[in-house]
Scaffold this motif. Sequence first.
Motif, PDB file in Angstrom:
ATOM      1  N   GLU B 476       4.398 -10.236  -7.556  1.00  0.00           N
ATOM      2  CA  GLU B 476       3.947  -9.244  -6.586  1.00  0.00           C
ATOM      3  C   GLU B 476       4.328  -9.667  -5.163  1.00  0.00           C
ATOM      4  OE1 GLU B 476      -0.226  -8.447  -6.836  1.00  0.00           O
ATOM      5  OE2 GLU B 476      -0.043  -6.662  -5.557  1.00  0.00           O
ATOM      6  N   GLU B 477       4.127 -10.945  -4.873  1.00  0.00           N
ATOM      7  CA  GLU B 477       4.500 -11.439  -3.545  1.00  0.00           C
ATOM      8  C   GLU B 477       5.997 -11.281  -3.290  1.00  0.00           C
ATOM      9  OE1 GLU B 477       1.176 -14.932  -2.613  1.00  0.00           O
ATOM     10  OE2 GLU B 477       3.305 -15.357  -2.343  1.00  0.00           O
ATOM     11  N   ARG B 478       6.747 -11.595  -4.324  1.00  0.00           N
ATOM     12  CA  ARG B 478       8.205 -11.473  -4.232  1.00  0.00           C
ATOM     13  C   ARG B 478       8.610 -10.046  -3.898  1.00  0.00           C
ATOM     14  NH1 ARG B 478      12.060 -14.885  -6.264  1.00  0.00           N
ATOM     15  NH2 ARG B 478      13.773 -13.552  -6.870  1.00  0.00           N
ATOM     16  N   GLU B 479       8.035  -9.121  -4.640  1.00  0.00           N
ATOM     17  CA  GLU B 479       8.379  -7.716  -4.429  1.00  0.00           C
ATOM     18  C   GLU B 479       8.021  -7.287  -3.008  1.00  0.00           C
ATOM     19  OE1 GLU B 479       6.653  -4.988  -7.288  1.00  0.00           O
ATOM     20  OE2 GLU B 479       6.858  -3.312  -5.864  1.00  0.00           O
ATOM     21  N   GLN B 480       6.845  -7.691  -2.527  1.00  0.00           N
ATOM     22  CA  GLN B 480       6.421  -7.274  -1.189  1.00  0.00           C
ATOM     23  C   GLN B 480       7.234  -7.970  -0.097  1.00  0.00           C
ATOM     24  OE1 GLN B 480       4.641  -4.698  -0.487  1.00  0.00           O
ATOM     25  NE2 GLN B 480       4.198  -4.312  -2.657  1.00  0.00           N
ATOM     26  N   ALA B 481       7.663  -9.201  -0.373  1.00  0.00           N
ATOM     27  CA  ALA B 481       8.518  -9.885   0.602  1.00  0.00           C
ATOM     28  C   ALA B 481       9.833  -9.120   0.754  1.00  0.00           C
ATOM     29  CB  ALA B 481       8.776 -11.330   0.156  1.00  0.00           C
ATOM     30  N   ILE B 482      10.355  -8.626  -0.363  1.00  0.00           N
ATOM     31  CA  ILE B 482      11.611  -7.865  -0.311  1.00  0.00           C
ATOM     32  C   ILE B 482      11.388  -6.530   0.392  1.00  0.00           C
ATOM     33  CG2 ILE B 482      13.349  -6.699  -1.733  1.00  0.00           C
ATOM     34  CD1 ILE B 482      12.929  -9.046  -3.774  1.00  0.00           C
ATOM     35  N   ARG B 483      10.331  -5.820  -0.004  1.00  0.00           N
ATOM     36  CA  ARG B 483      10.036  -4.541   0.664  1.00  0.00           C
ATOM     37  C   ARG B 483       9.816  -4.757   2.164  1.00  0.00           C
ATOM     38  NH1 ARG B 483       9.204  -0.410  -3.084  1.00  0.00           N
ATOM     39  NH2 ARG B 483       8.584  -1.105  -5.166  1.00  0.00           N
ATOM     40  N   GLY B 484       9.258  -5.913   2.475  1.00  0.00           N
ATOM     41  CA  GLY B 484       8.918  -6.215   3.862  1.00  0.00           C
ATOM     42  C   GLY B 484      10.105  -6.350   4.795  1.00  0.00           C
ATOM     43  N   VAL B 485      11.304  -6.586   4.261  1.00  0.00           N
ATOM     44  CA  VAL B 485      12.502  -6.639   5.116  1.00  0.00           C
ATOM     45  C   VAL B 485      13.431  -5.461   4.829  1.00  0.00           C
ATOM     46  CG1 VAL B 485      12.428  -9.136   5.488  1.00  0.00           C
ATOM     47  CG2 VAL B 485      13.723  -8.211   3.535  1.00  0.00           C
ATOM     48  N   ALA B 486      12.932  -4.487   4.068  1.00  0.00           N
ATOM     49  CA  ALA B 486      13.786  -3.363   3.662  1.00  0.00           C
ATOM     50  C   ALA B 486      13.711  -2.189   4.637  1.00  0.00           C
ATOM     51  CB  ALA B 486      13.435  -2.914   2.241  1.00  0.00           C
ATOM     52  N   GLY B 487      12.993  -2.385   5.748  1.00  0.00           N
ATOM     53  CA  GLY B 487      13.019  -1.426   6.846  1.00  0.00           C
ATOM     54  C   GLY B 487      12.622  -0.010   6.452  1.00  0.00           C
ATOM     55  N   TYR B 488      13.415   0.943   6.892  1.00  0.00           N
ATOM     56  CA  TYR B 488      13.081   2.349   6.701  1.00  0.00           C
ATOM     57  C   TYR B 488      13.692   2.939   5.436  1.00  0.00           C
ATOM     58  CZ  TYR B 488      10.998   2.115  11.282  1.00  0.00           C
ATOM     59  OH  TYR B 488      10.188   1.772  12.338  1.00  0.00           O
ATOM     60  N   THR B 489      14.203   2.091   4.560  1.00  0.00           N
ATOM     61  CA  THR B 489      14.622   2.623   3.255  1.00  0.00           C
ATOM     62  C   THR B 489      13.364   3.028   2.493  1.00  0.00           C
ATOM     63  OG1 THR B 489      14.451   0.468   2.188  1.00  0.00           O
ATOM     64  CG2 THR B 489      16.577   1.021   3.188  1.00  0.00           C
ATOM     65  N   ASP B 490      13.531   3.821   1.437  1.00  0.00           N
ATOM     66  CA  ASP B 490      12.370   4.206   0.626  1.00  0.00           C
ATOM     67  C   ASP B 490      11.661   2.964   0.092  1.00  0.00           C
ATOM     68  OD1 ASP B 490      12.909   6.834   1.108  1.00  0.00           O
ATOM     69  OD2 ASP B 490      13.873   7.224  -0.833  1.00  0.00           O
ATOM     70  N   VAL B 491      12.460   1.973  -0.291  1.00  0.00           N
ATOM     71  CA  VAL B 491      11.876   0.724  -0.806  1.00  0.00           C
ATOM     72  C   VAL B 491      11.025   0.055   0.272  1.00  0.00           C
ATOM     73  CG1 VAL B 491      12.468  -1.643  -1.523  1.00  0.00           C
ATOM     74  CG2 VAL B 491      13.644   0.317  -2.566  1.00  0.00           C
ATOM     75  N   GLY B 492      11.509   0.078   1.483  1.00  0.00           N
ATOM     76  CA  GLY B 492      10.768  -0.530   2.584  1.00  0.00           C
ATOM     77  C   GLY B 492       9.519   0.267   2.928  1.00  0.00           C
ATOM     78  N   MET B 493       9.633   1.590   2.933  1.00  0.00           N
ATOM     79  CA  MET B 493       8.499   2.432   3.301  1.00  0.00           C
ATOM     80  C   MET B 493       7.370   2.327   2.274  1.00  0.00           C
ATOM     81  SD  MET B 493       9.458   3.657   6.177  1.00  0.00           S
ATOM     82  CE  MET B 493       8.469   5.104   6.589  1.00  0.00           C
ATOM     83  N   ALA B 494       7.706   1.959   1.061  1.00  0.00           N
ATOM     84  CA  ALA B 494       6.684   1.874   0.006  1.00  0.00           C
ATOM     85  C   ALA B 494       5.981   0.519  -0.005  1.00  0.00           C
ATOM     86  CB  ALA B 494       7.344   2.134  -1.356  1.00  0.00           C
ATOM     87  N   ARG B 495       6.131  -0.263   1.048  1.00  0.00           N
ATOM     88  CA  ARG B 495       5.527  -1.597   1.047  1.00  0.00           C
ATOM     89  C   ARG B 495       4.012  -1.528   1.223  1.00  0.00           C
ATOM     90  NH1 ARG B 495       8.045  -0.919   5.901  1.00  0.00           N
ATOM     91  NH2 ARG B 495       6.935  -1.391   7.836  1.00  0.00           N
ATOM     92  N   ASP B 496       3.370  -2.580   0.784  1.00  0.00           N
ATOM     93  CA  ASP B 496       1.931  -2.765   0.993  1.00  0.00           C
ATOM     94  C   ASP B 496       1.782  -3.469   2.338  1.00  0.00           C
ATOM     95  OD1 ASP B 496      -0.584  -4.039   1.170  1.00  0.00           O
ATOM     96  OD2 ASP B 496      -0.760  -4.140  -1.017  1.00  0.00           O
ATOM     97  N   LYS B 497       1.393  -2.687   3.368  1.00  0.00           N
ATOM     98  CA  LYS B 497       1.447  -3.215   4.739  1.00  0.00           C
ATOM     99  C   LYS B 497       0.602  -4.461   4.933  1.00  0.00           C
ATOM    100  CE  LYS B 497       2.778   0.984   7.116  1.00  0.00           C
ATOM    101  NZ  LYS B 497       2.336   2.112   7.947  1.00  0.00           N
ATOM    102  N   LYS B 498      -0.557  -4.463   4.314  1.00  0.00           N
ATOM    103  CA  LYS B 498      -1.453  -5.611   4.477  1.00  0.00           C
ATOM    104  C   LYS B 498      -0.839  -6.882   3.898  1.00  0.00           C
ATOM    105  CE  LYS B 498      -6.449  -5.296   4.548  1.00  0.00           C
ATOM    106  NZ  LYS B 498      -7.611  -4.795   3.755  1.00  0.00           N
ATOM    107  N   MET B 499      -0.295  -6.710   2.706  1.00  0.00           N
ATOM    108  CA  MET B 499       0.285  -7.866   2.032  1.00  0.00           C
ATOM    109  C   MET B 499       1.515  -8.368   2.806  1.00  0.00           C
ATOM    110  SD  MET B 499       0.666  -8.141  -2.017  1.00  0.00           S
ATOM    111  CE  MET B 499       1.328  -9.632  -2.738  1.00  0.00           C
ATOM    112  N   VAL B 500       2.301  -7.449   3.317  1.00  0.00           N
ATOM    113  CA  VAL B 500       3.474  -7.842   4.091  1.00  0.00           C
ATOM    114  C   VAL B 500       3.044  -8.605   5.344  1.00  0.00           C
ATOM    115  CG1 VAL B 500       5.351  -6.927   5.525  1.00  0.00           C
ATOM    116  CG2 VAL B 500       5.042  -6.072   3.197  1.00  0.00           C
ATOM    117  N   GLU B 501       1.960  -8.147   5.982  1.00  0.00           N
ATOM    118  CA  GLU B 501       1.477  -8.881   7.163  1.00  0.00           C
ATOM    119  C   GLU B 501       0.995 -10.278   6.782  1.00  0.00           C
ATOM    120  OE1 GLU B 501       1.937  -8.521  10.432  1.00  0.00           O
ATOM    121  OE2 GLU B 501       3.233  -6.984   9.571  1.00  0.00           O
ATOM    122  N   ALA B 502       0.334 -10.349   5.621  1.00  0.00           N
ATOM    123  CA  ALA B 502      -0.137 -11.666   5.157  1.00  0.00           C
ATOM    124  C   ALA B 502       1.055 -12.580   4.884  1.00  0.00           C
ATOM    125  CB  ALA B 502      -0.994 -11.507   3.899  1.00  0.00           C
ATOM    126  N   LEU B 503       2.095 -12.035   4.298  1.00  0.00           N
ATOM    127  CA  LEU B 503       3.284 -12.846   4.027  1.00  0.00           C
ATOM    128  C   LEU B 503       3.929 -13.308   5.334  1.00  0.00           C
ATOM    129  CD1 LEU B 503       4.847 -10.788   1.063  1.00  0.00           C
ATOM    130  CD2 LEU B 503       3.828 -13.078   0.919  1.00  0.00           C
TER     131      LEU B 503
END
Lengths: 552, 552
Positions: B476-503
């Motif tokens: 889960e962390e891995r997935e959110q770390a990737i989404r967290g640098v994926a910017g405004y792509t759909d993959v990036g927009m679907a990130r868990d904001k809280k978890m990304v901030e924690a990472l």
Amino acid sequence: MTNTAWRQGQQSKAARLGRAAHLAGGSSGKVVQADQTVALLESVVQPGDRVCLEGNNQKQADFLAQCLAKVNPQHVHDLHLLQSVVALPEHTALFDKGIAKEIDFSFSGPQGARLANLVAAGKIKINAIHTYLELFGRYFVDLTPNVALIAAEAADAQGNLYTGPNTEDTPAIVEAAAFKNGIVIVQVNEIRDTLPRVDVPADWVDFVIHAPRPNYIEPLFTRDPAQISEIQVLMAMMVIKGIYAEYGVKRLNHGIGFDTAAIELLLPTYGEQLGLKGKICTNWALNPHPALIPAIEAGFVQSVHSFGSELGMEKYIAARPDVFFTGNDGSMRSNRAFCQAAGHYACDLFIGSTLQIDTFGNSSTATKGRIAGFGGAPNMGADARGRRHESEAWVKAGREAQANPKHMPRGRKLVVQMVETFREHMAPAFVERLDAWDLAESMGLNNPPVMIFGDDVTHIVTEEGIANLLLCRGEEEREQAIRGVAGYTDVGMARDKKMVEALRARGVIRRAEDLGIARRDATRDLLAAKTVKDLVRASGGLYNPPSRFRNW
Amino acid sequence: MTNTAWRQGQQSKAARLGRAAHLAGGSSGKVVQADQTVALLESVVQPGDRVCLEGNNQKQADFLAQCLAKVNPQHVHDLHLLQSVVALPEHTALFDKGIAKEIDFSFSGPQGARLANLVAAGKIKINAIHTYLELFGRYFVDLTPNVALIAAEAADAQGNLYTGPNTEDTPAIVEAAAFKNGIVIVQVNEIRDTLPRVDVPADWVDFVIHAPRPNYIEPLFTRDPAQISEIQVLMAMMVIKGIYAEYGVKRLNHGIGFDTAAIELLLPTYGEQLGLKGKICTNWALNPHPALIPAIEAGFVQSVHSFGSELGMEKYIAARPDVFFTGNDGSMRSNRAFCQAAGHYACDLFIGSTLQIDTFGNSSTATKGRIAGFGGAPNMGADARGRRHESEAWVKAGREAQANPKHMPRGRKLVVQMVETFREHMAPAFVERLDAWDLAESMGLNNPPVMIFGDDVTHIVTEEGIANLLLCRGEEEREQAIRGVAGYTDVGMARDKKMVEALRARGVIRRAEDLGIARRDATRDLLAAKTVKDLVRASGGLYNPPSRFRNW
């Protein structure tokens, strides 16, 4: 910046060649008399140089090693040795005398104990124990040799080299040195007018020495079938039926040892009975093991590419060019670099033995008081994660390992460790903690010198059965699967009996009887050759074993 | 069994040579006139043969490819092609005409779309997309060529070959064919009395053809600095400060592209400002990228070993023998096999770009309608699990990845994927599902053609920051770390904001500002060369760019 600022290597090489020019003669100006070798080395080797001293599993540049050990340490000292194999007393003597001070190597058979002593005495700095291809790779990056001391069968007047069956590491070493302003010095067994073929072109070679004796070659891969035990026959049967047949293993590499020799000798008997000819073991990355002769003669084997040659196998190889890689002259061309690449990327399975395995499946041959090195095992015994082509065995192993259907499917290399639960002197093969941990401390390494990491191992085979680690889910299952085949060792006795039974019910652990193998059938009668003489007979008299293997 | 039963390969070779003997002349009996090449191929190539047609990133045996495309398909058909790179229209024409039917290859740049069409039309069977060293490995195991069609710069009367700077794949191909009864045919640009040096010995070569035109060479690794964007400058700054400096990356390989060219051009400016000279990027496994010239001139680079050469770099390389691997003749010797071994085992880091990355970190350049292949990326972009020697970067990466202190410590290779979140035409670089899944189905593969697997990737860098996957614990962390640098792509927009901030708080994700990099500083002024002309100037006029890169 002047042009010469970028030519320090060329200038250094020219200066070294200049200092040695009076020692060299012949029409090519490259030939040095054997009794001038020490003087040559004192002229071209400088303190602190990286010196690659050719020595591998088989072929040794032993005359050059002896001469290097005779140079004056006041002039030549603090060398950084690069060596595939530390095998000869001269190799370690270089450190005793202060001629060399550090080393990067791959394997040390008989010198493992002396290496450990030199470390304890502070006389050697071992930078790392490599796998062969890793060491060769570094020759082109950060360990490029200033001087390469190599061995060949013959040279011609120009300095072209014939390395013949024992080509081995020579092309890799020479290329790294010759194309980065290094000096290449070769000892040859003879100087001929014409060579059977050219293995290394003359303009890669600086000095040629006709050595007083042929270079030493160790028949490291010869195993006398008479010494194979019935336990080894049983384990070999399990491997053939429970692994090779199940995965359809066609392309493979075998490590050294009686365990794998037993498999080779069972192919034309037990393998044939199981109807496996043409279905398993067709293409090999393997030295020309004498134990493979009966399988070759029975038509099991389509091709063998070899790291090096094996003493006594020359005529047999030359008579089987459909199987072995041979030149227009009829003799074999081995090549350790390419065979290691083939073993890593083109083989579906590696199987080998070890001295110690821990409960994570990590194994090492580095034990207390011995720094033995690993040779090709870490390269062959690692999952080739860059591999992309599919085969039945690779796809099936990958499927078994896939824990989550959402994960990207990926193939897996089969990496099998085959050990009896107790080695000689009743030393357990399974331990809670590898001796490698202590060794790391004494050598100043961050990480213990592990030969094969547990997460690369797919199967552990003992006389107690096969543990299929691919099917384990989670670390606890893995640990119990390993304990479950560890027999009466302390590691085995500490197993969780219930969990081991559950793993057996799931086929994660399989005993001989689960595979339909009756222990009473595991007799030496199954061996296609029971003696070295049988191997000679199977070869039609072409195999000519070294005298130490002859008792007739 | 008679002796001849084991000599079918030799007999077949003798028969082929016999059929072609009337076509060959010269003192060596090996020289064939160019206008007889089709006749030669029709004499020696047999239906169903495995034919290795040399073609790689740069050098192409294009005349031999053209001639092979002209043979009569009634006589020569159903060939199994083995090729590093499918690059020329003639390569795919072989399938259109039925001369060839199946292929094993590594990379197809411009022909990727045609390959996909041929698959759809059922005119080609693609067995697998390999990484180079994997394909070379198979040449010695189960894909040994019956015929090798290669290219060299020059031959002498005996048939010795000079391959010079573009040695590339030739030694690997020739060795596999020549030592297993294969036929070796070479096209050369000239036949000379004496060669500058010998790269391939004459007795490995059967036929020499003086081609009507010099062989084609593609300047694949040349990037015009004028096309580097400020976003790429920003990403390059993050890589230098956030990865190279942090891990002390000294030995490395760069993929092709503007992203990595930007890093090379920032070393003498931004890298120098950070005090990193001598501390990072000293030893390379790399083609002679023109973009590296300023870093070399600034004294950043100690050595470069190359897979192949690069058009226009010949004089510059010859003038910098302390850096590049050159022969006694002064010109470079490249070698793809050894450089791939070096890239795999001797480098601490690989960085490259890709077209698609999924939320597991898997990446592929195989997209809908294009079968592009991977080249060296899977080999360089995989953890080298056989590696055992330690370096600062390797040990630190391994420590970061170690989740459990009881696990055996193990080093890790740094594998970095560097992409802008959107590629050209606003195609997102991040996707929930790789196109490779569909491609696997259309190609009949078990596993999708992934270039680099997510569990081998250690860092993903975009203009949004660096995701350090080594520090992630669990999927889960891995997935959110990737989404967290994926910017405004759909993959990036679907990130868990809280978890990304924690990472981010934990340093798993680092934005430019977290690294102390001000976006306003990321300007093209930082590039040590802003145009190709600047590169020529930096080289002291030694670099001679191909005309397509000249606008002056």
